[in-house]
Scaffold this motif. Structure first.
Motif, PDB file in Angstrom:
ATOM      1  N   ILE A  48      30.902  47.322  45.932  1.00  0.00           N
ATOM      2  CA  ILE A  48      31.280  46.165  46.746  1.00  0.00           C
ATOM      3  C   ILE A  48      32.562  45.581  46.169  1.00  0.00           C
ATOM      4  O   ILE A  48      32.654  45.368  44.960  1.00  0.00           O
ATOM      5  CB  ILE A  48      30.157  45.102  46.711  1.00  0.00           C
ATOM      6  N   ASP A  49      33.543  45.328  47.026  1.00  0.00           N
ATOM      7  CA  ASP A  49      34.833  44.786  46.595  1.00  0.00           C
ATOM      8  C   ASP A  49      35.075  43.488  47.365  1.00  0.00           C
ATOM      9  O   ASP A  49      35.280  43.513  48.578  1.00  0.00           O
ATOM     10  CB  ASP A  49      35.920  45.844  46.890  1.00  0.00           C
ATOM     11  N   GLY A  50      35.020  42.356  46.654  1.00  0.00           N
ATOM     12  CA  GLY A  50      35.312  41.073  47.279  1.00  0.00           C
ATOM     13  C   GLY A  50      36.787  40.997  47.622  1.00  0.00           C
ATOM     14  O   GLY A  50      37.628  41.463  46.850  1.00  0.00           O
ATOM     15  N   GLY A  54      36.174  40.829  40.808  1.00  0.00           N
ATOM     16  CA  GLY A  54      35.954  40.745  42.248  1.00  0.00           C
ATOM     17  C   GLY A  54      35.225  41.947  42.797  1.00  0.00           C
ATOM     18  O   GLY A  54      34.895  42.005  43.986  1.00  0.00           O
ATOM     19  N   ASP A  55      34.994  42.936  41.950  1.00  0.00           N
ATOM     20  CA  ASP A  55      34.212  44.121  42.333  1.00  0.00           C
ATOM     21  C   ASP A  55      32.810  43.993  41.755  1.00  0.00           C
ATOM     22  O   ASP A  55      32.617  43.359  40.731  1.00  0.00           O
ATOM     23  CB  ASP A  55      34.798  45.385  41.683  1.00  0.00           C
ATOM     24  N   THR A  56      31.867  44.645  42.378  1.00  0.00           N
ATOM     25  CA  THR A  56      30.570  44.804  41.750  1.00  0.00           C
ATOM     26  C   THR A  56      29.921  46.084  42.270  1.00  0.00           C
ATOM     27  O   THR A  56      30.488  46.760  43.123  1.00  0.00           O
ATOM     28  CB  THR A  56      29.673  43.558  41.949  1.00  0.00           C
ATOM     29  N   HIS A  66      46.637  46.323  38.643  1.00  0.00           N
ATOM     30  CA  HIS A  66      46.791  45.117  39.453  1.00  0.00           C
ATOM     31  C   HIS A  66      45.643  44.871  40.425  1.00  0.00           C
ATOM     32  O   HIS A  66      45.772  44.102  41.358  1.00  0.00           O
ATOM     33  CB  HIS A  66      48.123  45.177  40.207  1.00  0.00           C
ATOM     34  N   ASP A  67      44.509  45.525  40.227  1.00  0.00           N
ATOM     35  CA  ASP A  67      43.355  45.236  41.079  1.00  0.00           C
ATOM     36  C   ASP A  67      42.072  45.470  40.276  1.00  0.00           C
ATOM     37  O   ASP A  67      42.073  46.212  39.296  1.00  0.00           O
ATOM     38  CB  ASP A  67      43.360  46.131  42.322  1.00  0.00           C
ATOM     39  N   ASP A  68      41.001  44.791  40.696  1.00  0.00           N
ATOM     40  CA  ASP A  68      39.688  45.062  40.113  1.00  0.00           C
ATOM     41  C   ASP A  68      39.363  46.534  40.371  1.00  0.00           C
ATOM     42  O   ASP A  68      39.699  47.065  41.427  1.00  0.00           O
ATOM     43  CB  ASP A  68      38.619  44.192  40.783  1.00  0.00           C
ATOM     44  N   ALA A  69      38.718  47.174  39.410  1.00  0.00           N
ATOM     45  CA  ALA A  69      38.438  48.600  39.559  1.00  0.00           C
ATOM     46  C   ALA A  69      36.990  48.915  39.227  1.00  0.00           C
ATOM     47  O   ALA A  69      36.466  48.463  38.206  1.00  0.00           O
ATOM     48  CB  ALA A  69      39.360  49.413  38.641  1.00  0.00           C
ATOM     49  N   SER A 112      36.245  51.592  44.269  1.00  0.00           N
ATOM     50  CA  SER A 112      37.016  50.561  44.951  1.00  0.00           C
ATOM     51  C   SER A 112      38.495  50.932  44.904  1.00  0.00           C
ATOM     52  O   SER A 112      38.891  51.911  44.266  1.00  0.00           O
ATOM     53  CB  SER A 112      36.789  49.201  44.270  1.00  0.00           C
ATOM     54  N   ASP A 113      39.335  50.126  45.572  1.00  0.00           N
ATOM     55  CA  ASP A 113      40.754  50.479  45.678  1.00  0.00           C
ATOM     56  C   ASP A 113      41.553  50.121  44.424  1.00  0.00           C
ATOM     57  O   ASP A 113      42.772  50.299  44.395  1.00  0.00           O
ATOM     58  CB  ASP A 113      41.382  49.859  46.932  1.00  0.00           C
ATOM     59  N   GLY A 114      40.864  49.663  43.365  1.00  0.00           N
ATOM     60  CA  GLY A 114      41.530  49.524  42.066  1.00  0.00           C
ATOM     61  C   GLY A 114      41.684  50.865  41.374  1.00  0.00           C
ATOM     62  O   GLY A 114      42.252  50.971  40.298  1.00  0.00           O
TER      63      GLY A 114
END
Ligand SMILES: [Mn+2]
Length: 336
Positions: free
Chosen positions: A180-182, A163-165, A327-330, A292-294
């Motif tokens: 970018i974080d979807g 979900g990140d790019t 627990h999150d895209d990083a 990102s917040d990952g």
């Protein structure tokens, strides 16, 4: 014109293929009309990119395509890896990158090419590098990109869609860098993030305000994204920053005043407010991290100061390793 020069591609999985693609690149550069020193530089770039692919036992692909724009002809080199080289359980030795991503050792590639972009693959976890060399130096007014980049991006644990790019793109004497974080994670987040990235890629020469407005429209039918973009101007030593939502930015600047950033809350794609654009001075030796917040924000450059002289890719992976959350895209991008 060079219509007679056919594009070529090669799967790269061992060193004999590295040698083969290097020779093919040299021949193609000759056929397009590059002089001997340019041919040497092009074959060095291809060799570097291909070696990076196999460095950690990975596979990938190199594609060579003759290209032309309004002014002249050139050669486009694309390198893709399969992104499986990074193993969280592999311990990282100081100064040695364990990642198979193409971000390693790209300083020379970036300097020798007129255009240089690093993108995340949409179809896989790997990285895609696209660079171009023009027959005549008409793209960057004779300037070469003074930056070095490191990137690391992976999906949430047990997810395949990221979900990140991110984007790193050189454009006429400037570099655009973005994370970018979807919203959320999985396929729908990935769809939103890629819609945003594609818009940014195609409008990289627009103003930051226009890009944010455009992404707000382009992501209207998606979940939306949070996004931070930085444009580094090579000529006047400044950088402009714009952000909506919680992408973290940190600049290491030895002995200089801390740059100022203003972050707006909101979701781009859901009638986000316009970002506040700040301009700061870039000093030689500065390092910028965007993530990102990952990756937890609970770190200081002080904690990683011992890596300041290391390649950007090594810095990216050290911060990622120390601060990532399963627990999150990083995603983290380092510019130095
Ligand atoms: Mn996230």
């Amino acid at each position: 014109m060079t219509f007679h020069v056919e594009p070529k591609f090669m799967v790269i999985s061992n060193s004999s293929e590295v040698i083969a693609i290097r020779r093919i690149a040299k021949e193609m550069a000759h056929d397009i009309g590059f002089d001997e020193s340019a041919r040497e530089e092009i074959s060095l770039v291809v060799s570097e990119l291909a070696s990076n692919i196999i460095k950690y036992g990975q596979r990938g692909m190199i594609t060579l395509t003759p290209v032309c724009n309004e002014q002249c002809e050139g050669l486009m080199i694309e390198a893709e890896d399969d992104g499986d080289g990074f193993n969280e359980h592999t311990s990282m030795k100081d100064g040695v990158s364990t990642s198979g991503t193409l971000g390693v050792g790209l300083g020379a590639v970036n300097r020798l090419m007129d255009e240089f972009d690093i993108l995340q693959r949409e179809d896989a976890a790997g990285t895609r590098i696209v660079c171009k060399r023009w027959l005549h130096d008409n793209s960057n007014h004779g300037l070469h990109c003074p930056f070095e980049f490191g990137v690391f991006s992976r999906p949430k644990l047990n997810e395949t869609a990221n979900g990140d790019t991110f984007i790193i793109k050189n454009i006429r004497g400037a570099t655009l860098v973005g994370v970018i974080d979807g919203v959320g994670h999985g396929e729908l987040a990935s769809h939103a993030a890629n819609a945003a990235r594609q818009y940014v890629e195609r409008h990289a020469e627009s103003s930051l305000l226009d890009i944010f407005r455009g992404v707000d429209r382009a992501c209207a039918s998606t979940r939306g994204v949070v996004m931070a973009l930085v444009i580094f101007d090579w000529t006047n030593g400044t950088f402009r920053y714009a952000s909506v939502g919680n992408i973290e930015v940190k600049v290491f600047s030895y002995g200089n005043e801390k740059p100022k950033f203003i972050v707006r809350r909101g979701i781009v794609g859901k009638h986000a407010p316009s970002p506040v654009i700040t301009e700061n001075i870039w000093h030689s030796g500065d390092i910028l991290a965007l993530h990102s917040d990952g990756i937890s924000t609970q770190w200081q450059w002080h904690d990683f100061a011992q890596y300041a002289d290391y390649p950007a890719q090594v810095i990216a992976e050290h911060i990622y390793n120390a601060m990532q959350k399963d627990h999150d895209d990083a995603t983290i991008v380092i510019v130095k």
